[in-house]
Design a protein around this motif. Structure first.
Motif: not given
Lengths: 354, 354
Positions: B192-194, B205-207, B230-233
Motif C-alpha cells: 500500500s501507498v500512503i 508519498c511514503y515508500d 519500477m513497481q515502486r515508482t
C-alpha cells in the motif's frame, strides 16, 4: 512486569506546561490517561489531557480530589510547594520520590549531595547575608554568580558579580532570599545526560547531548556530543550513580561541564528535560515515554540512538520561522500551543535529523 | 503558508477510535487542539482530545454545535452518514472533500472511478438481486467475493463464493444490501501507498509498505516492500493520479495487488491508514502529522524513510504479549487505551525498527 499499572489507569501530572503536554502524549501511547494539576488557566498540557484541575498548590481540597482521581503522581517541574507534596504523598505514590525533589529544589542541598557522592561541582558557599557574601567572594573570587537557593530556572534569580564592590547591590537584587555563591568553571563544553531508572532499579541512559545556551536559556542540544568515549562512559556512570543513590524512579536530566580533566555536575533536574527533546527524533523510545514507563512499572525502553540530531528551541519570535522550517526536509517540529508569544518564552522546538 | 490555520485552532474529527487518537496527538505537536465527535462513550481519542461530543450522527443540534466549535473538519473513517456530511459541509470545510468520500464509501463507485482513471481493478459487477449475481458469476467465475457496496471493513460484509450453487445463500447473508461481486486477483503480494496532498496541490508519498492479512485483518506492514524500483515508482505515480483527480487534501491509503505484470488497485481509504502506522518509527513526519499538515494548510512534511520497519498489529489477546515486546529492543509500542479485549479488536501495534 507484575507491578505494572494497567491500561486505562490515570497518571497525575503536577504542572501543565510543554513537558506535561509531551508526557501526556507519551502516556497515551502506552494506553494511559493523564490528569493535569496546574494553577494557571488553559495550560498547554490541557489540550491532550483526559482531565485538568485548575487550582493553586495551596488548595488542599483540590489536591485531595486530584489524588483521589489518579493512580500515580509525577511532575514536570521541581519547584512544587512542600505542603502540597506532603499532602499528596500521604494519598498516592509520587515518582520520582521526595528525596530527588529535596536534592534538586535547593542549590545548596544539591551541591552538598553531589560532593558527598564524590562528584565534582563548581566551588560554592552558602550566602545568607552580606558578611557571608564577602567571605564567599574572598574564597571563591570573581567573577562568580549569586543565585537564590530555591525556585530558579532559565537564568532567573541569578546575578553575576564581576568585582567585590558589586556584592551589596547583588544581594539586594535577590530580595533577601537565601542564596548561594557559585564560582565559575573554566569549561570547554556543556553536555547533559538524560538518565532513567525503573521501578525494578534498572538504569538506561541516552547518549549525552551537547548544549548551547544563550542568555541563560537553552538554544540547542546536539547529539552526538563532541566528547571522548571515556568522557561519554564517565558521564553515564556518574548519572547512574546519582539515580541509584536517590532510589530514583523516572527520567532525570544531569547537566555537566566538561573541563580539561574532569566532568563537573552543574545541575540535576528530577524530570524530563529540555536537553532530552532530541530523543523524539533519534530513539525508538523517547524521554517522555521512558519517564512514563519508569513511573508505571514498565521495563525501561530501548534508549539506543539511531540518528544524529540537533534540537533547537523556538524561543519567543523564533516561532515565526516555523513556515520556513516546515519546508526544510528532515525537520521535526513540535509546537506547544501557547497563544501568546513573549520574549524568552519557549514556544516549541525543532529536531533536525542528520 | 498564508492560509495556514493559526496555532490554537481546533480541528474537528469525526470518529474517536485509535486513528482519531493518533491524529489528536499529531495535532498537538503542531499547536492545535482537537474536538472529537463520536456516538460511542469514552472513545480512545477522548483521552488526548481538547473536547469531545458524544452524540449520534443523526443529532443535527449536536452536529451544528460541533461545527461551531471547530475551524476545520476531518474524519478517521469513511462511513459517515450523508445527512451528517451535508449539514457539516454547509458550516465548515471538510477535508478530505466529499468527492473522496463518495468514491470510497461505495465499492461500485470506487471501482468505476478507478477504471475511468485508467487504473486496473479486480473484475467486478453490481449485484442487486439473484439474477444479477448469477450473471456476474457466469462472467467473473468462481471463486469470487460478494461484498456489500457500503459500510464494510476488516472483512465484514463479505462472503466467499466458491461455486455457483452458493449464490442464493451468499446473497441471503448480506440481507438484501446492494452488493458487488469481485473476482479474485492472482497476486504475488499486497502493498500500500500512503500518499498525501496539500492544500496547495503538492503531493508527497511514503515508500510503499508490504502487507500481510490474516482472517481479513491486517497483521503486518513491512518497509521496504519486496518490489522492483519500477513497481515502486508506478505505485507512487498511481496514488498521485488518484489524489489529484479527487482534488484531495489529506492523507490517503491506497491498497494495491502486485501481479506478474501490473498493479491492481484493491481499495482506497480517504484517511490515515493502518498500513501507514510504520511511519511513526521510520520518518521525521509520520502519516498522522502529514494529514494534519495537509488539512491545516501547512507545507507537507518530509516523507523520506530513514529506517526499515515492521509494523505488527496487536489484535485481541495479542495485547498480552506487550510485557515481552516491551523488553525487546528496537520496539516502539502503541496502545489504544481500550479497556475491553475482544477477539479481532485492534488493541495496539508495535513498530519494530531494523
Amino acid at each position: 512486569m507484575s507491578d505494572v499499572l494497567p491500561q486505562g489507569s490515570v497518571i497525575g501530572i503536577l504542572g501543565g506546561g510543554q513537558l506535561g503536554r509531551m508526557l501526556s502524549v507519551a502516556a497515551s501511547r502506552l494506553g494511559y490517561k493523564t490528569h493535569i494539576y496546574e494553577p494557571g488557566a488553559n495550560p498547554p498540557a490541557a489540550d491532550v489531557a483526559h482531565a485538568v484541575t485548575t487550582a493553586p498548590y495551596e488548595d488542599a481540597a483540590a489536591l485531595r480530589a486530584f489524588a483521589g482521581a489518579v493512580d500515580v503522581i509525577t511532575y514536570e517541574f521541581e519547584n512544587i510547594p512542600t505542603s502540597a507534596l506532603d499532602l499528596l504523598e500521604s494519598l498516592k505514590p509520587i515518582r520520582p520520590n521526595r528525596r530527588a525533589l529535596a536534592a534538586s529544589q535547593d542549590r545548596l542541598v544539591e551541591k552538598a549531595f553531589l560532593n558527598d557522592l564524590g562528584l565534582a561541582t563548581a566551588p560554592f558557599a552558602a550566602v545568607d547575608d552580606l558578611e557571608d557574601l564577602r567571605e564567599a567572594l574572598a574564597e571563591i573570587g570573581t567573577p562568580a554568580i549569586l543565585k537564590t537557593r530555591r525556585f530558579g530556572y532559565d537564568g532567573k534569580g541569578q546575578v553575576l558579580i564581576e568585582s567585590t564592590d558589586q556584592a551589596e547591590a547583588a544581594l539586594a537584587e535577590l530580595n533577601g532570599a537565601p542564596a548561594i555563591l557559585e564560582g565559575f568553571v573554566d569549561f570547554f563544553k556543556e553536555i547533559s545526560v538524560i538518565g532513567a531508572r525503573g521501578l525494578d532499579g534498572s538504569i538506561s541512559c541516552y547518549d549525552p547531548g551537547q548544549n548551547k545556551h544563550e542568555g541563560g536559556i537553552l538554544r540547542t542540544t546536539t547529539v552526538p556530543a563532541a566528547i571522548t568515549d571515556m568522557q561519554r562512559t564517565d558521564a553515564v556512570l556518574l548519572a547512574a550513580k546519582i539515580l541509584t543513590k536517590l532510589d530514583y524512579v523516572g527520567v532525570m536530566g544531569v547537566e555537566l561541564f566538561v573541563t580539561r580533566d574532569q566532568l563537573i555536575v552543574n545541575e540535576i533536574a528530577p524530570r524530563v528535560h529540555n536537553t532530552g527533546h532530541w530523543t523524539q527524533a533519534g530513539c525508538t523510545v523517547d524521554q517522555f515515554e521512558q519517564h512514563i514507563r519508569a513511573i508505571t512499572g514498565w521495563t525501561l525502553g530501548d534508549g539506543a540512538r539511531y540518528a544524529d540530531v540537533e534540537m533547537t528551541n523556538l524561543i519567543g519570535e523564533d516561532v515565526e520561522r516555523v513556515p520556513q522550517l516546515a519546508r526544510e526536509s528532515r525537520n521535526q517540529i513540535h509546537l506547544y500551543g501557547k497563544a501568546e508569544v513573549k520574549p524568552g518564552r519557549k514556544m516549541g522546538h525543532v529536531n533536525h535529523v542528520f
